[in-house]
Design a protein around this motif. Structure first.
Motif, PDB file in Angstrom:
ATOM      1  N   PRO A   1       5.688  -0.147  12.197  1.00 59.23           N
ATOM      2  CA  PRO A   1       5.369  -0.788  13.477  1.00 59.23           C
ATOM      3  C   PRO A   1       4.053  -1.554  13.387  1.00 59.23           C
ATOM      4  O   PRO A   1       3.054  -1.042  12.876  1.00 59.23           O
ATOM      5  CB  PRO A   1       5.267   0.393  14.447  1.00 59.23           C
ATOM      6  N   CYS A   2       4.057  -2.796  13.887  1.00 59.36           N
ATOM      7  CA  CYS A   2       2.890  -3.660  13.744  1.00 59.36           C
ATOM      8  C   CYS A   2       2.777  -4.573  14.958  1.00 59.36           C
ATOM      9  O   CYS A   2       3.717  -5.302  15.284  1.00 59.36           O
ATOM     10  CB  CYS A   2       3.006  -4.500  12.461  1.00 59.36           C
ATOM     11  N   ARG A   3       1.642  -4.536  15.611  1.00 56.86           N
ATOM     12  CA  ARG A   3       1.371  -5.477  16.701  1.00 56.86           C
ATOM     13  C   ARG A   3       0.787  -6.774  16.135  1.00 56.86           C
ATOM     14  O   ARG A   3       0.138  -6.765  15.103  1.00 56.86           O
ATOM     15  CB  ARG A   3       0.376  -4.881  17.690  1.00 56.86           C
ATOM     16  N   TYR A   4       1.041  -7.859  16.853  1.00 60.19           N
ATOM     17  CA  TYR A   4       0.428  -9.160  16.562  1.00 60.19           C
ATOM     18  C   TYR A   4       0.791  -9.681  15.164  1.00 60.19           C
ATOM     19  O   TYR A   4      -0.054 -10.210  14.425  1.00 60.19           O
ATOM     20  CB  TYR A   4      -1.099  -9.095  16.741  1.00 60.19           C
ATOM     21  N   VAL A   5       2.083  -9.530  14.806  1.00 63.91           N
ATOM     22  CA  VAL A   5       2.562  -9.975  13.496  1.00 63.91           C
ATOM     23  C   VAL A   5       2.345 -11.478  13.340  1.00 63.91           C
ATOM     24  O   VAL A   5       2.488 -12.250  14.286  1.00 63.91           O
ATOM     25  CB  VAL A   5       4.054  -9.615  13.324  1.00 63.91           C
ATOM     26  N   HIS A   6       2.024 -11.889  12.141  1.00 59.88           N
ATOM     27  CA  HIS A   6       1.740 -13.292  11.782  1.00 59.88           C
ATOM     28  C   HIS A   6       0.528 -13.839  12.535  1.00 59.88           C
ATOM     29  O   HIS A   6       0.516 -14.962  12.990  1.00 59.88           O
ATOM     30  CB  HIS A   6       2.963 -14.188  12.007  1.00 59.88           C
TER      31      HIS A   6
ATOM     32  N   MET B   1      -1.953  -5.294  13.546  1.00 56.51           N
ATOM     33  CA  MET B   1      -2.442  -3.939  13.831  1.00 56.51           C
ATOM     34  C   MET B   1      -1.376  -2.893  13.528  1.00 56.51           C
ATOM     35  O   MET B   1      -0.217  -3.044  13.934  1.00 56.51           O
ATOM     36  CB  MET B   1      -2.866  -3.823  15.302  1.00 56.51           C
ATOM     37  N   ILE B   2      -1.794  -1.844  12.808  1.00 54.44           N
ATOM     38  CA  ILE B   2      -0.882  -0.747  12.468  1.00 54.44           C
ATOM     39  C   ILE B   2      -1.563   0.589  12.745  1.00 54.44           C
ATOM     40  O   ILE B   2      -2.767   0.655  12.977  1.00 54.44           O
ATOM     41  CB  ILE B   2      -0.403  -0.832  10.997  1.00 54.44           C
ATOM     42  N   SER B   3      -0.771   1.668  12.695  1.00 52.04           N
ATOM     43  CA  SER B   3      -1.272   3.022  12.902  1.00 52.04           C
ATOM     44  C   SER B   3      -1.389   3.745  11.562  1.00 52.04           C
ATOM     45  O   SER B   3      -0.440   3.761  10.770  1.00 52.04           O
ATOM     46  CB  SER B   3      -0.326   3.792  13.823  1.00 52.04           C
ATOM     47  N   LYS B   4      -2.527   4.370  11.328  1.00 51.58           N
ATOM     48  CA  LYS B   4      -2.715   5.152  10.096  1.00 51.58           C
ATOM     49  C   LYS B   4      -1.666   6.259   9.992  1.00 51.58           C
ATOM     50  O   LYS B   4      -1.140   6.543   8.918  1.00 51.58           O
ATOM     51  CB  LYS B   4      -4.105   5.793  10.087  1.00 51.58           C
ATOM     52  N   GLU B   5      -1.386   6.891  11.128  1.00 55.50           N
ATOM     53  CA  GLU B   5      -0.433   8.006  11.130  1.00 55.50           C
ATOM     54  C   GLU B   5       0.958   7.533  10.714  1.00 55.50           C
ATOM     55  O   GLU B   5       1.663   8.217   9.963  1.00 55.50           O
ATOM     56  CB  GLU B   5      -0.395   8.638  12.524  1.00 55.50           C
TER      57      GLU B   5
ATOM     58  N   VAL C   1       1.579   5.087   8.743  1.00 56.08           N
ATOM     59  CA  VAL C   1       1.501   4.794   7.308  1.00 56.08           C
ATOM     60  C   VAL C   1       1.618   6.084   6.494  1.00 56.08           C
ATOM     61  O   VAL C   1       2.377   6.165   5.528  1.00 56.08           O
ATOM     62  CB  VAL C   1       0.182   4.059   6.974  1.00 56.08           C
ATOM     63  N   GLU C   2       0.887   7.105   6.895  1.00 52.77           N
ATOM     64  CA  GLU C   2       0.929   8.382   6.173  1.00 52.77           C
ATOM     65  C   GLU C   2       2.326   8.989   6.219  1.00 52.77           C
ATOM     66  O   GLU C   2       2.827   9.523   5.217  1.00 52.77           O
ATOM     67  CB  GLU C   2      -0.105   9.336   6.765  1.00 52.77           C
ATOM     68  N   ASN C   3       2.975   8.907   7.380  1.00 51.06           N
ATOM     69  CA  ASN C   3       4.343   9.425   7.495  1.00 51.06           C
ATOM     70  C   ASN C   3       5.326   8.599   6.667  1.00 51.06           C
ATOM     71  O   ASN C   3       6.312   9.140   6.153  1.00 51.06           O
ATOM     72  CB  ASN C   3       4.771   9.454   8.957  1.00 51.06           C
ATOM     73  N   SER C   4       5.074   7.319   6.535  1.00 46.18           N
ATOM     74  CA  SER C   4       5.932   6.452   5.715  1.00 46.18           C
ATOM     75  C   SER C   4       5.851   6.848   4.248  1.00 46.18           C
ATOM     76  O   SER C   4       6.875   6.899   3.543  1.00 46.18           O
ATOM     77  CB  SER C   4       5.525   4.988   5.882  1.00 46.18           C
ATOM     78  N   ILE C   5       4.640   7.118   3.770  1.00 43.22           N
ATOM     79  CA  ILE C   5       4.459   7.537   2.372  1.00 43.22           C
ATOM     80  C   ILE C   5       5.181   8.848   2.117  1.00 43.22           C
ATOM     81  O   ILE C   5       5.887   9.008   1.110  1.00 43.22           O
ATOM     82  CB  ILE C   5       2.951   7.658   2.043  1.00 43.22           C
ATOM     83  N   THR C   6       5.044   9.786   3.040  1.00 40.71           N
ATOM     84  CA  THR C   6       5.711  11.081   2.886  1.00 40.71           C
ATOM     85  C   THR C   6       7.224  10.916   2.876  1.00 40.71           C
ATOM     86  O   THR C   6       7.925  11.487   2.024  1.00 40.71           O
ATOM     87  CB  THR C   6       5.302  12.030   4.026  1.00 40.71           C
ATOM     88  N   LEU C   7       7.751  10.127   3.813  1.00 39.24           N
ATOM     89  CA  LEU C   7       9.195   9.928   3.907  1.00 39.24           C
ATOM     90  C   LEU C   7       9.742   9.255   2.662  1.00 39.24           C
ATOM     91  O   LEU C   7      10.766   9.682   2.100  1.00 39.24           O
ATOM     92  CB  LEU C   7       9.530   9.100   5.154  1.00 39.24           C
TER      93      LEU C   7
ATOM     94  N   PHE D   1       0.832  -1.202   0.000  1.00 42.99           N
ATOM     95  CA  PHE D   1       0.000   0.000   0.000  1.00 42.99           C
ATOM     96  C   PHE D   1       0.869   1.256   0.000  1.00 42.99           C
ATOM     97  O   PHE D   1       0.632   2.191  -0.779  1.00 42.99           O
ATOM     98  CB  PHE D   1      -0.908  -0.013   1.231  1.00 42.99           C
ATOM     99  N   ILE D   2       1.858   1.297   0.869  1.00 44.11           N
ATOM    100  CA  ILE D   2       2.748   2.456   0.948  1.00 44.11           C
ATOM    101  C   ILE D   2       3.482   2.663  -0.375  1.00 44.11           C
ATOM    102  O   ILE D   2       3.627   3.790  -0.858  1.00 44.11           O
ATOM    103  CB  ILE D   2       3.743   2.288   2.117  1.00 44.11           C
ATOM    104  N   THR D   3       3.919   1.573  -0.990  1.00 46.04           N
ATOM    105  CA  THR D   3       4.605   1.663  -2.275  1.00 46.04           C
ATOM    106  C   THR D   3       3.669   2.177  -3.360  1.00 46.04           C
ATOM    107  O   THR D   3       4.041   3.048  -4.159  1.00 46.04           O
ATOM    108  CB  THR D   3       5.172   0.288  -2.671  1.00 46.04           C
ATOM    109  N   ILE D   4       2.449   1.659  -3.407  1.00 39.08           N
ATOM    110  CA  ILE D   4       1.468   2.116  -4.398  1.00 39.08           C
ATOM    111  C   ILE D   4       1.184   3.603  -4.240  1.00 39.08           C
ATOM    112  O   ILE D   4       1.187   4.368  -5.221  1.00 39.08           O
ATOM    113  CB  ILE D   4       0.155   1.310  -4.259  1.00 39.08           C
ATOM    114  N   GLU D   5       0.943   4.048  -3.013  1.00 36.34           N
ATOM    115  CA  GLU D   5       0.638   5.455  -2.773  1.00 36.34           C
ATOM    116  C   GLU D   5       1.844   6.354  -3.070  1.00 36.34           C
ATOM    117  O   GLU D   5       1.683   7.486  -3.531  1.00 36.34           O
ATOM    118  CB  GLU D   5       0.164   5.653  -1.332  1.00 36.34           C
ATOM    119  N   THR D   6       3.042   5.847  -2.834  1.00 40.39           N
ATOM    120  CA  THR D   6       4.250   6.603  -3.173  1.00 40.39           C
ATOM    121  C   THR D   6       4.376   6.753  -4.683  1.00 40.39           C
ATOM    122  O   THR D   6       4.719   7.833  -5.184  1.00 40.39           O
ATOM    123  CB  THR D   6       5.496   5.909  -2.602  1.00 40.39           C
ATOM    124  N   ILE D   7       4.105   5.684  -5.413  1.00 39.24           N
ATOM    125  CA  ILE D   7       4.126   5.750  -6.878  1.00 39.24           C
ATOM    126  C   ILE D   7       3.171   6.835  -7.370  1.00 39.24           C
ATOM    127  O   ILE D   7       3.499   7.634  -8.254  1.00 39.24           O
ATOM    128  CB  ILE D   7       3.742   4.386  -7.487  1.00 39.24           C
ATOM    129  N   LYS D   8       1.983   6.889  -6.793  1.00 37.16           N
ATOM    130  CA  LYS D   8       0.975   7.871  -7.216  1.00 37.16           C
ATOM    131  C   LYS D   8       1.363   9.297  -6.828  1.00 37.16           C
ATOM    132  O   LYS D   8       1.093  10.252  -7.569  1.00 37.16           O
ATOM    133  CB  LYS D   8      -0.378   7.520  -6.600  1.00 37.16           C
TER     134      LYS D   8
END
Length: 328
Positions: free
Chosen positions: A297-302, A307-311, A313-319, A169-176
Protein backbone atom coordinates in the motif's frame (compact mmCIF):
# COMPACT_ATOMS: atom_id res chain seq x y z
CA UNK A 1 13.60 -2.48 9.62
CA UNK A 2 16.80 -1.40 7.88
CA UNK A 3 15.77 2.18 7.12
CA UNK A 4 19.30 3.16 6.12
CA UNK A 5 19.29 0.59 3.30
CA UNK A 6 15.89 1.78 2.10
CA UNK A 7 17.09 5.39 2.20
CA UNK A 8 20.06 4.51 -0.03
CA UNK A 9 17.83 2.57 -2.42
CA UNK A 10 15.34 5.40 -2.85
CA UNK A 11 17.98 8.09 -3.21
CA UNK A 12 19.96 6.20 -5.86
CA UNK A 13 19.50 7.46 -9.43
CA UNK A 14 17.66 5.14 -11.81
CA UNK A 15 14.99 6.43 -14.21
CA UNK A 16 13.70 3.91 -16.77
CA UNK A 17 16.41 2.98 -19.24
CA UNK A 18 19.11 4.36 -16.91
CA UNK A 19 19.26 1.69 -14.21
CA UNK A 20 23.05 1.16 -14.15
CA UNK A 21 23.70 2.84 -10.78
CA UNK A 22 20.80 1.26 -8.90
CA UNK A 23 21.59 -2.15 -10.43
CA UNK A 24 25.20 -1.97 -9.22
CA UNK A 25 24.06 -0.94 -5.75
CA UNK A 26 21.64 -3.88 -5.49
CA UNK A 27 24.20 -6.31 -6.88
CA UNK A 28 26.72 -5.33 -4.22
CA UNK A 29 24.07 -5.70 -1.53
CA UNK A 30 23.02 -9.28 -2.41
CA UNK A 31 26.10 -10.90 -3.98
CA UNK A 32 27.07 -12.79 -0.80
CA UNK A 33 23.58 -14.25 -0.27
CA UNK A 34 22.89 -15.96 -3.62
CA UNK A 35 24.51 -18.72 -5.68
CA UNK A 36 24.69 -16.89 -9.00
CA UNK A 37 24.12 -13.42 -10.46
CA UNK A 38 23.39 -12.63 -14.11
CA UNK A 39 22.73 -9.41 -16.01
CA UNK A 40 20.83 -9.97 -19.24
CA UNK A 41 20.96 -7.97 -22.47
CA UNK A 42 18.11 -5.70 -21.36
CA UNK A 43 19.87 -4.89 -18.08
CA UNK A 44 17.73 -6.99 -15.74
CA UNK A 45 19.59 -8.22 -12.66
CA UNK A 46 18.92 -11.91 -11.92
CA UNK A 47 19.99 -13.39 -8.58
CA UNK A 48 19.62 -17.16 -8.31
CA UNK A 49 19.29 -19.43 -5.28
CA UNK A 50 19.58 -22.96 -6.61
CA UNK A 51 17.22 -25.76 -5.69
CA UNK A 52 15.63 -28.92 -7.04
CA UNK A 53 11.98 -27.89 -6.89
CA UNK A 54 9.77 -25.56 -8.89
CA UNK A 55 11.33 -22.60 -10.64
CA UNK A 56 9.92 -19.51 -8.90
CA UNK A 57 10.46 -15.97 -10.21
CA UNK A 58 10.19 -12.90 -7.96
CA UNK A 59 10.12 -9.59 -9.84
CA UNK A 60 10.62 -6.07 -8.48
CA UNK A 61 11.49 -3.21 -10.80
CA UNK A 62 14.54 -1.03 -10.28
CA UNK A 63 13.48 1.88 -12.47
CA UNK A 64 11.66 5.04 -11.41
CA UNK A 65 9.71 7.69 -13.30
CA UNK A 66 11.57 10.71 -14.64
CA UNK A 67 11.86 13.33 -17.35
CA UNK A 68 13.86 13.53 -20.58
CA UNK A 69 15.19 16.74 -22.11
CA UNK A 70 13.75 17.54 -25.53
CA UNK A 71 15.06 21.07 -26.11
CA UNK A 72 16.95 24.05 -24.69
CA UNK A 73 15.75 27.64 -25.12
CA UNK A 74 18.06 30.52 -26.05
CA UNK A 75 17.92 31.82 -22.47
CA UNK A 76 18.90 28.46 -20.93
CA UNK A 77 15.63 26.83 -19.90
CA UNK A 78 15.11 23.11 -20.60
CA UNK A 79 12.06 21.71 -22.35
CA UNK A 80 11.18 18.16 -21.38
CA UNK A 81 8.88 15.18 -21.76
CA UNK A 82 8.00 12.34 -19.41
CA UNK A 83 9.63 8.98 -18.71
CA UNK A 84 6.69 7.01 -17.33
CA UNK A 85 3.64 8.47 -15.62
CA UNK A 86 4.58 12.05 -14.69
CA UNK A 87 1.74 14.43 -13.78
CA UNK A 88 2.23 18.12 -14.67
CA UNK A 89 0.29 19.19 -11.57
CA UNK A 90 2.37 17.08 -9.19
CA UNK A 91 5.63 18.10 -10.93
CA UNK A 92 5.14 21.87 -10.79
CA UNK A 93 7.65 23.49 -8.44
CA UNK A 94 9.46 20.21 -7.76
CA UNK A 95 13.20 19.71 -8.05
CA UNK A 96 14.81 17.14 -10.35
CA UNK A 97 18.32 15.71 -10.47
CA UNK A 98 20.43 14.42 -13.37
CA UNK A 99 22.95 11.56 -13.15
CA UNK A 100 25.83 14.03 -12.69
CA UNK A 101 24.02 15.65 -9.72
CA UNK A 102 22.90 18.74 -11.71
CA UNK A 103 19.69 19.97 -10.07
CA UNK A 104 16.81 21.87 -11.66
CA UNK A 105 13.42 23.28 -10.70
CA UNK A 106 10.28 22.66 -12.74
CA UNK A 107 8.37 25.82 -13.68
CA UNK A 108 5.54 26.72 -16.03
CA UNK A 109 4.67 29.32 -18.64
CA UNK A 110 1.98 31.81 -17.71
CA UNK A 111 -1.47 30.24 -18.00
CA UNK A 112 -4.82 31.90 -17.31
CA UNK A 113 -6.42 28.48 -16.88
CA UNK A 114 -4.52 25.90 -14.83
CA UNK A 115 -6.71 23.18 -16.31
CA UNK A 116 -4.69 23.62 -19.51
CA UNK A 117 -1.39 22.79 -17.79
CA UNK A 118 0.58 20.20 -19.75
CA UNK A 119 4.23 19.18 -19.72
CA UNK A 120 4.74 21.01 -23.02
CA UNK A 121 3.84 24.25 -21.20
CA UNK A 122 6.53 23.64 -18.57
CA UNK A 123 10.31 23.96 -18.35
CA UNK A 124 13.26 23.13 -16.09
CA UNK A 125 15.41 25.89 -14.63
CA UNK A 126 19.01 24.81 -13.86
CA UNK A 127 20.22 28.34 -13.20
CA UNK A 128 21.71 28.81 -16.68
CA UNK A 129 21.63 32.27 -18.28
CA UNK A 130 21.96 31.08 -21.88
CA UNK A 131 21.70 28.04 -24.12
CA UNK A 132 25.49 27.84 -24.25
CA UNK A 133 25.76 27.82 -20.46
CA UNK A 134 23.01 25.17 -20.14
CA UNK A 135 24.75 22.92 -22.68
CA UNK A 136 27.79 22.75 -20.41
CA UNK A 137 25.64 20.77 -17.94
CA UNK A 138 22.77 19.19 -19.89
CA UNK A 139 22.11 18.01 -23.44
CA UNK A 140 19.16 16.75 -25.49
CA UNK A 141 18.16 13.27 -24.35
CA UNK A 142 19.55 13.58 -20.83
CA UNK A 143 17.28 12.09 -18.18
CA UNK A 144 16.49 13.21 -14.63
CA UNK A 145 14.51 11.87 -11.67
CA UNK A 146 12.69 13.69 -8.89
CA UNK A 147 14.90 15.03 -6.10
CA UNK A 148 13.49 14.78 -2.57
CA UNK A 149 14.60 13.64 0.86
CA UNK A 150 13.84 10.33 2.57
CA UNK A 151 11.78 11.14 5.67
CA UNK A 152 10.33 9.05 8.51
CA UNK A 153 6.89 10.08 9.78
CA UNK A 154 6.21 7.83 12.77
CA UNK A 155 5.35 4.39 11.37
CA UNK A 156 5.29 5.82 7.85
CA UNK A 157 8.08 6.66 5.40
CA UNK A 158 7.89 9.17 2.57
CA UNK A 159 10.33 9.43 -0.33
CA UNK A 160 10.61 9.52 -4.08
CA UNK A 161 11.00 6.20 -5.94
CA UNK A 162 9.28 3.97 -3.37
CA UNK A 163 7.68 2.73 -6.59
CA UNK A 164 9.39 0.33 -6.73
CA UNK A 165 12.49 0.56 -4.58
CA UNK A 166 10.30 -0.67 -1.72
CA UNK A 167 9.76 -3.86 -3.75
CA UNK A 168 13.52 -4.10 -4.29
CA UNK A 169 14.07 -3.59 -0.54
CA UNK A 170 11.59 -6.32 0.37
CA UNK A 171 13.22 -8.68 -2.12
CA UNK A 172 16.72 -7.93 -0.80
CA UNK A 173 15.67 -8.49 2.81
CA UNK A 174 13.88 -11.71 1.84
CA UNK A 175 17.04 -12.97 0.15
CA UNK A 176 18.98 -12.29 3.35
CA UNK A 177 16.34 -13.83 5.63
CA UNK A 178 15.72 -16.98 3.61
CA UNK A 179 17.67 -19.87 5.10
CA UNK A 180 16.43 -22.72 2.96
CA UNK A 181 13.99 -23.34 0.12
CA UNK A 182 13.15 -26.50 -1.81
CA UNK A 183 12.54 -24.36 -4.90
CA UNK A 184 14.88 -22.86 -7.49
CA UNK A 185 14.52 -19.14 -6.88
CA UNK A 186 15.08 -16.35 -9.40
CA UNK A 187 15.05 -12.91 -7.79
CA UNK A 188 14.79 -10.57 -10.76
CA UNK A 189 15.27 -6.81 -10.44
CA UNK A 190 13.74 -5.58 -13.68
CA UNK A 191 14.28 -2.57 -15.93
CA UNK A 192 11.85 -0.30 -17.77
CA UNK A 193 8.69 -1.34 -15.93
CA UNK A 194 7.44 2.25 -16.06
CA UNK A 195 7.66 2.18 -19.87
CA UNK A 196 5.47 -0.88 -20.34
CA UNK A 197 6.82 -3.85 -18.33
CA UNK A 198 9.63 -4.29 -20.85
CA UNK A 199 12.31 -5.86 -18.69
CA UNK A 200 9.94 -8.35 -17.10
CA UNK A 201 8.88 -9.60 -20.53
CA UNK A 202 12.38 -10.58 -21.63
CA UNK A 203 13.45 -11.81 -18.17
CA UNK A 204 10.46 -14.13 -17.87
CA UNK A 205 11.15 -15.57 -21.32
CA UNK A 206 14.69 -16.37 -20.20
CA UNK A 207 13.79 -17.78 -16.78
CA UNK A 208 10.70 -19.70 -17.98
CA UNK A 209 9.32 -19.96 -14.41
CA UNK A 210 6.70 -22.38 -13.09
CA UNK A 211 5.26 -19.59 -10.92
CA UNK A 212 5.85 -15.85 -10.55
CA UNK A 213 5.15 -13.14 -8.00
CA UNK A 214 5.77 -9.44 -8.60
CA UNK A 215 6.40 -7.14 -5.64
CA UNK A 216 5.17 -3.62 -6.33
CA UNK A 217 3.20 -0.75 -4.82
CA UNK A 218 -0.52 -0.18 -5.10
CA UNK A 219 -2.76 2.80 -4.43
CA UNK A 220 -4.86 3.25 -1.30
CA UNK A 221 -8.34 4.51 -0.49
CA UNK A 222 -7.61 5.84 2.99
CA UNK A 223 -7.13 9.59 2.39
CA UNK A 224 -9.92 12.21 2.62
CA UNK A 225 -12.47 11.83 -0.19
CA UNK A 226 -10.20 9.33 -1.97
CA UNK A 227 -11.51 7.23 -4.83
CA UNK A 228 -12.95 4.07 -3.27
CA UNK A 229 -10.40 1.32 -2.80
CA UNK A 230 -10.36 -1.25 -0.01
CA UNK A 231 -6.63 -0.87 0.75
CA UNK A 232 -5.19 1.10 3.68
CA UNK A 233 -1.70 1.89 4.97
CA UNK A 234 -0.82 -0.23 7.99
CA UNK A 235 -3.36 -3.00 7.37
CA UNK A 236 -0.82 -5.39 5.87
CA UNK A 237 0.46 -6.22 2.39
CA UNK A 238 -2.21 -6.65 -0.26
CA UNK A 239 -2.80 -9.77 -2.31
CA UNK A 240 -3.73 -8.61 -5.77
CA UNK A 241 -6.94 -9.97 -7.25
CA UNK A 242 -6.96 -7.86 -10.41
CA UNK A 243 -5.50 -4.83 -12.14
CA UNK A 244 -5.60 -3.60 -15.72
CA UNK A 245 -2.82 -5.97 -16.81
CA UNK A 246 -3.58 -9.10 -14.81
CA UNK A 247 -6.16 -11.39 -13.28
CA UNK A 248 -4.12 -13.15 -10.62
CA UNK A 249 -3.88 -16.90 -11.04
CA UNK A 250 -6.13 -18.67 -8.51
CA UNK A 251 -3.36 -21.00 -7.31
CA UNK A 252 -0.92 -18.13 -6.69
CA UNK A 253 -3.59 -16.06 -4.97
CA UNK A 254 -4.50 -19.03 -2.74
CA UNK A 255 -0.83 -19.69 -1.93
CA UNK A 256 -0.38 -16.12 -0.71
CA UNK A 257 -3.61 -15.98 1.30
CA UNK A 258 -3.15 -19.44 2.89
CA UNK A 259 0.43 -18.63 3.89
CA UNK A 260 -0.65 -15.35 5.48
CA UNK A 261 -3.39 -17.11 7.46
CA UNK A 262 -1.10 -19.95 8.58
CA UNK A 263 1.42 -17.47 9.97
CA UNK A 264 -1.05 -14.90 11.39
CA UNK A 265 0.27 -12.25 8.99
CA UNK A 266 -2.23 -9.42 8.33
CA UNK A 267 -3.14 -9.01 4.67
CA UNK A 268 -5.59 -7.17 2.44
CA UNK A 269 -7.26 -7.99 -0.86
CA UNK A 270 -6.63 -5.60 -3.73
CA UNK A 271 -8.73 -4.83 -6.80
CA UNK A 272 -6.99 -2.08 -8.76
CA UNK A 273 -9.06 -0.52 -11.54
CA UNK A 274 -6.06 0.93 -13.36
CA UNK A 275 -2.34 0.32 -13.82
CA UNK A 276 -0.34 -2.88 -13.84
CA UNK A 277 2.85 -4.59 -12.65
CA UNK A 278 5.58 -6.83 -14.03
CA UNK A 279 3.25 -9.82 -13.59
CA UNK A 280 1.14 -8.38 -16.39
CA UNK A 281 3.95 -9.26 -18.80
CA UNK A 282 5.23 -12.35 -17.02
CA UNK A 283 1.94 -14.27 -17.05
CA UNK A 284 1.73 -14.02 -20.87
CA UNK A 285 5.26 -15.36 -21.47
CA UNK A 286 5.81 -18.49 -23.56
CA UNK A 287 2.86 -20.82 -22.88
CA UNK A 288 1.78 -18.83 -19.80
CA UNK A 289 3.01 -18.47 -16.22
CA UNK A 290 0.76 -18.69 -13.13
CA UNK A 291 1.35 -15.24 -11.64
CA UNK A 292 0.30 -12.97 -8.80
CA UNK A 293 1.38 -9.81 -7.03
CA UNK A 294 2.31 -8.91 -3.47
CA UNK A 295 1.27 -5.25 -3.32
CA UNK A 296 2.61 -2.66 -0.91
CA UNK A 297 0.00 0.00 0.00
CA UNK A 298 1.36 3.40 -1.04
CA UNK A 299 -0.10 6.89 -0.93
CA UNK A 300 0.76 9.54 -3.52
CA UNK A 301 2.11 7.09 -6.13
CA UNK A 302 4.18 8.68 -8.92
CA UNK A 303 5.01 11.73 -6.87
CA UNK A 304 8.21 12.90 -5.12
CA UNK A 305 6.56 12.07 -1.78
CA UNK A 306 5.26 8.53 -2.01
CA UNK A 307 4.33 7.10 1.40
CA UNK A 308 4.38 3.58 2.85
CA UNK A 309 4.02 1.90 6.26
CA UNK A 310 7.02 0.24 7.92
CA UNK A 311 4.71 -2.37 9.41
CA UNK A 312 3.37 -3.31 5.97
CA UNK A 313 6.94 -3.70 4.73
CA UNK A 314 7.99 -5.93 7.63
CA UNK A 315 4.90 -8.11 7.16
CA UNK A 316 5.63 -8.34 3.43
CA UNK A 317 9.15 -9.64 4.09
CA UNK A 318 7.81 -12.23 6.52
CA UNK A 319 5.06 -13.35 4.14
CA UNK A 320 7.36 -13.63 1.14
CA UNK A 321 9.93 -15.58 3.16
CA UNK A 322 7.28 -18.02 4.38
CA UNK A 323 5.95 -18.52 0.83
CA UNK A 324 9.39 -19.32 -0.56
CA UNK A 325 10.11 -21.79 2.24
CA UNK A 326 7.20 -23.92 1.03
CA UNK A 327 7.43 -26.80 -1.42
CA UNK A 328 5.40 -24.99 -4.07
Amino acid sequence: MNSELLKKLTEEYGPSGNEEKIRQFIQNEIKDYVDEIKIDKMGNLMAIKKGNGKRVMLASHMDEIGVIITGITDNGFLKFSNIGGVSPYISLGQRIIFSDKTIGVIGMEHLDDMKKLKLEKMYIDIGAKSKEEALKKVNIGDVASFYSSFTTLGDFITSKALDDRIGCFITIETIKNLKDSPNELYFVFTVQEELGLRGAKTAAFSVDPDLAIAIDVTSTGDTPHAKHMAVKLGNGPAVKIKDKSLLSHPAVKKLMIDTAKENQIPYQLEVLEFGGTDSGAIHLTRSGVPSGVLSIPCRYVHSPSEMISKEDVENSITLLTKILEKNI
